[in-house]
Design a protein around this motif. Structure first.
Motif, PDB file in Angstrom:
ATOM      1  N   PHE A  11       0.872  -1.179   0.000  1.00 30.35           N
ATOM      2  CA  PHE A  11       0.000   0.000   0.000  1.00 30.35           C
ATOM      3  C   PHE A  11       0.905   1.223   0.000  1.00 30.35           C
ATOM      4  O   PHE A  11       1.661   1.439   0.954  1.00 30.35           O
ATOM      5  CB  PHE A  11      -0.913   0.023   1.231  1.00 30.35           C
ATOM      6  N   GLU A  12       0.867   1.991  -1.084  1.00 26.47           N
ATOM      7  CA  GLU A  12       1.704   3.185  -1.180  1.00 26.47           C
ATOM      8  C   GLU A  12       1.080   4.320  -0.372  1.00 26.47           C
ATOM      9  O   GLU A  12      -0.043   4.738  -0.655  1.00 26.47           O
ATOM     10  CB  GLU A  12       1.872   3.612  -2.643  1.00 26.47           C
ATOM     11  N   GLU A  13       1.813   4.784   0.621  1.00 25.34           N
ATOM     12  CA  GLU A  13       1.289   5.853   1.473  1.00 25.34           C
ATOM     13  C   GLU A  13       1.172   7.179   0.736  1.00 25.34           C
ATOM     14  O   GLU A  13       0.282   7.972   1.022  1.00 25.34           O
ATOM     15  CB  GLU A  13       2.147   6.011   2.720  1.00 25.34           C
ATOM     16  N   ARG A  14       2.085   7.388  -0.215  1.00 30.12           N
ATOM     17  CA  ARG A  14       2.029   8.634  -0.982  1.00 30.12           C
ATOM     18  C   ARG A  14       0.934   8.516  -2.044  1.00 30.12           C
ATOM     19  O   ARG A  14       0.969   7.614  -2.893  1.00 30.12           O
ATOM     20  CB  ARG A  14       3.373   8.890  -1.649  1.00 30.12           C
ATOM     21  N   PRO A  15      -0.060   9.416  -2.035  1.00 26.73           N
ATOM     22  CA  PRO A  15      -1.143   9.313  -3.008  1.00 26.73           C
ATOM     23  C   PRO A  15      -0.670   9.633  -4.424  1.00 26.73           C
ATOM     24  O   PRO A  15       0.256  10.422  -4.613  1.00 26.73           O
ATOM     25  CB  PRO A  15      -2.160  10.354  -2.531  1.00 26.73           C
ATOM     26  N   ILE A  16      -1.305   8.985  -5.397  1.00 23.72           N
ATOM     27  CA  ILE A  16      -1.008   9.294  -6.794  1.00 23.72           C
ATOM     28  C   ILE A  16      -1.915  10.415  -7.295  1.00 23.72           C
ATOM     29  O   ILE A  16      -1.692  10.964  -8.362  1.00 23.72           O
ATOM     30  CB  ILE A  16      -1.150   8.057  -7.703  1.00 23.72           C
ATOM     31  N   GLY A  17      -2.926  10.738  -6.516  1.00 23.24           N
ATOM     32  CA  GLY A  17      -3.836  11.821  -6.873  1.00 23.24           C
ATOM     33  C   GLY A  17      -4.660  12.209  -5.671  1.00 23.24           C
ATOM     34  O   GLY A  17      -4.837  11.428  -4.741  1.00 23.24           O
ATOM     35  N   ALA A  18      -5.124  13.440  -5.682  1.00 22.11           N
ATOM     36  CA  ALA A  18      -5.956  13.920  -4.581  1.00 22.11           C
ATOM     37  C   ALA A  18      -6.976  14.903  -5.130  1.00 22.11           C
ATOM     38  O   ALA A  18      -6.724  15.606  -6.107  1.00 22.11           O
ATOM     39  CB  ALA A  18      -5.100  14.590  -3.508  1.00 22.11           C
ATOM     40  N   ALA A  19      -8.138  14.925  -4.502  1.00 23.72           N
ATOM     41  CA  ALA A  19      -9.198  15.858  -4.865  1.00 23.72           C
ATOM     42  C   ALA A  19      -9.820  16.382  -3.572  1.00 23.72           C
ATOM     43  O   ALA A  19      -9.295  16.137  -2.482  1.00 23.72           O
ATOM     44  CB  ALA A  19     -10.227  15.161  -5.738  1.00 23.72           C
ATOM     45  N   SER A  20     -10.928  17.048  -3.695  1.00 24.89           N
ATOM     46  CA  SER A  20     -11.527  17.693  -2.531  1.00 24.89           C
ATOM     47  C   SER A  20     -12.078  16.712  -1.509  1.00 24.89           C
ATOM     48  O   SER A  20     -12.176  17.043  -0.333  1.00 24.89           O
ATOM     49  CB  SER A  20     -12.629  18.651  -2.968  1.00 24.89           C
ATOM     50  N   ILE A  21     -12.442  15.488  -1.936  1.00 26.49           N
ATOM     51  CA  ILE A  21     -13.057  14.568  -0.977  1.00 26.49           C
ATOM     52  C   ILE A  21     -12.242  13.308  -0.699  1.00 26.49           C
ATOM     53  O   ILE A  21     -12.578  12.554   0.207  1.00 26.49           O
ATOM     54  CB  ILE A  21     -14.489  14.164  -1.394  1.00 26.49           C
ATOM     55  N   ALA A  22     -11.185  13.064  -1.476  1.00 27.08           N
ATOM     56  CA  ALA A  22     -10.452  11.809  -1.285  1.00 27.08           C
ATOM     57  C   ALA A  22      -9.083  11.861  -1.950  1.00 27.08           C
ATOM     58  O   ALA A  22      -8.777  12.767  -2.708  1.00 27.08           O
ATOM     59  CB  ALA A  22     -11.252  10.640  -1.850  1.00 27.08           C
ATOM     60  N   GLN A  23      -8.290  10.829  -1.630  1.00 32.29           N
ATOM     61  CA  GLN A  23      -6.995  10.601  -2.263  1.00 32.29           C
ATOM     62  C   GLN A  23      -7.019   9.219  -2.906  1.00 32.29           C
ATOM     63  O   GLN A  23      -7.766   8.345  -2.474  1.00 32.29           O
ATOM     64  CB  GLN A  23      -5.869  10.632  -1.230  1.00 32.29           C
ATOM     65  N   ALA A  24      -6.165   9.028  -3.909  1.00 32.45           N
ATOM     66  CA  ALA A  24      -6.041   7.722  -4.560  1.00 32.45           C
ATOM     67  C   ALA A  24      -4.640   7.175  -4.314  1.00 32.45           C
ATOM     68  O   ALA A  24      -3.646   7.896  -4.454  1.00 32.45           O
ATOM     69  CB  ALA A  24      -6.299   7.854  -6.055  1.00 32.45           C
ATOM     70  N   HIS A  25      -4.576   5.907  -3.920  1.00 31.33           N
ATOM     71  CA  HIS A  25      -3.309   5.243  -3.604  1.00 31.33           C
ATOM     72  C   HIS A  25      -3.193   3.955  -4.407  1.00 31.33           C
ATOM     73  O   HIS A  25      -4.179   3.245  -4.592  1.00 31.33           O
ATOM     74  CB  HIS A  25      -3.249   4.877  -2.113  1.00 31.33           C
ATOM     75  N   ARG A  26      -1.972   3.629  -4.846  1.00 29.60           N
ATOM     76  CA  ARG A  26      -1.711   2.325  -5.455  1.00 29.60           C
ATOM     77  C   ARG A  26      -1.579   1.286  -4.341  1.00 29.60           C
ATOM     78  O   ARG A  26      -1.030   1.574  -3.282  1.00 29.60           O
ATOM     79  CB  ARG A  26      -0.419   2.359  -6.256  1.00 29.60           C
ATOM     80  N   ALA A  27      -2.042   0.070  -4.638  1.00 28.36           N
ATOM     81  CA  ALA A  27      -1.935  -1.007  -3.656  1.00 28.36           C
ATOM     82  C   ALA A  27      -1.966  -2.353  -4.377  1.00 28.36           C
ATOM     83  O   ALA A  27      -2.298  -2.424  -5.562  1.00 28.36           O
ATOM     84  CB  ALA A  27      -3.087  -0.927  -2.649  1.00 28.36           C
ATOM     85  N   VAL A  28      -1.611  -3.392  -3.639  1.00 33.19           N
ATOM     86  CA  VAL A  28      -1.689  -4.763  -4.141  1.00 33.19           C
ATOM     87  C   VAL A  28      -2.484  -5.568  -3.115  1.00 33.19           C
ATOM     88  O   VAL A  28      -2.096  -5.653  -1.941  1.00 33.19           O
ATOM     89  CB  VAL A  28      -0.287  -5.389  -4.343  1.00 33.19           C
ATOM     90  N   LEU A  29      -3.619  -6.116  -3.574  1.00 32.09           N
ATOM     91  CA  LEU A  29      -4.477  -6.907  -2.691  1.00 32.09           C
ATOM     92  C   LEU A  29      -3.854  -8.263  -2.376  1.00 32.09           C
ATOM     93  O   LEU A  29      -3.245  -8.898  -3.242  1.00 32.09           O
ATOM     94  CB  LEU A  29      -5.826  -7.168  -3.359  1.00 32.09           C
ATOM     95  N   ARG A  30      -4.040  -8.707  -1.153  1.00 28.16           N
ATOM     96  CA  ARG A  30      -3.684 -10.079  -0.797  1.00 28.16           C
ATOM     97  C   ARG A  30      -4.682 -11.008  -1.477  1.00 28.16           C
ATOM     98  O   ARG A  30      -5.871 -10.736  -1.497  1.00 28.16           O
ATOM     99  CB  ARG A  30      -3.777 -10.294   0.712  1.00 28.16           C
ATOM    100  N   PRO A  31      -4.221 -12.118  -2.019  1.00 28.58           N
ATOM    101  CA  PRO A  31      -5.164 -13.081  -2.627  1.00 28.58           C
ATOM    102  C   PRO A  31      -6.056 -13.701  -1.551  1.00 28.58           C
ATOM    103  O   PRO A  31      -5.640 -13.883  -0.401  1.00 28.58           O
ATOM    104  CB  PRO A  31      -4.253 -14.137  -3.247  1.00 28.58           C
ATOM    105  N   ASN A  32      -7.288 -14.026  -1.929  1.00 31.87           N
ATOM    106  CA  ASN A  32      -8.203 -14.711  -1.007  1.00 31.87           C
ATOM    107  C   ASN A  32      -7.870 -16.187  -0.880  1.00 31.87           C
ATOM    108  O   ASN A  32      -8.128 -16.800   0.139  1.00 31.87           O
ATOM    109  CB  ASN A  32      -9.656 -14.558  -1.474  1.00 31.87           C
ATOM    110  N   ARG A  33      -7.314 -16.748  -1.968  1.00 30.17           N
ATOM    111  CA  ARG A  33      -6.960 -18.171  -1.985  1.00 30.17           C
ATOM    112  C   ARG A  33      -5.520 -18.303  -2.439  1.00 30.17           C
ATOM    113  O   ARG A  33      -5.010 -17.459  -3.188  1.00 30.17           O
ATOM    114  CB  ARG A  33      -7.888 -18.933  -2.942  1.00 30.17           C
ATOM    115  N   PRO A  34      -4.849 -19.375  -2.041  1.00 20.91           N
ATOM    116  CA  PRO A  34      -3.446 -19.567  -2.432  1.00 20.91           C
ATOM    117  C   PRO A  34      -3.215 -19.655  -3.936  1.00 20.91           C
ATOM    118  O   PRO A  34      -2.144 -19.300  -4.417  1.00 20.91           O
ATOM    119  CB  PRO A  34      -3.059 -20.882  -1.755  1.00 20.91           C
TER     120      PRO A  34
END
Length: 87
Positions: A11-34
């Motif tokens: 989860f990248e703490e530094r946002p790739i974009g920001a607007a008046s109501i939110a920020q957008a961050h790059r991330a990688v989800l953990r898989p639900n299954r192996p």
């Protein structure tokens, strides 16, 4: 509740974009299954005060509509309902 590390491999703490109501961050989800690969995603992180501020704005919009354009009150109510679902 779950922590960021429970949900995301990265989860990248530094946002790739920001607007008046939110920020957008790059991330990688953990898989639900192996057998699933990790998934790269963009996460929208809403500022904590946004919901409260929107509620006040929508209440004021409804009041102004009742006073100055009562024939449009259903439109104001529909806007409130739509935004409540999103927030």
């Amino acid at each position: 509740g779950r922590t960021l590390s429970d949900v995301f491999l990265e989860f990248e703490e530094r946002p790739i974009g920001a607007a008046s109501i939110a920020q957008a961050h790059r991330a990688v989800l953990r898989p639900n299954r192996p057998d699933e690969p990790p998934e790269r995603v963009i996460v929208k992180v809403q500022y904590p005060e946004v919901s409260r501020l929107f509620q006040a704005d929508l209440a004021n919009l409804e009041l102004a509509t009742r006073l100055f354009a009562p024939e449009n009150i259903e439109v104001a109510k529909a806007l409130r309902k739509r935004h409540e679902n999103e927030l």
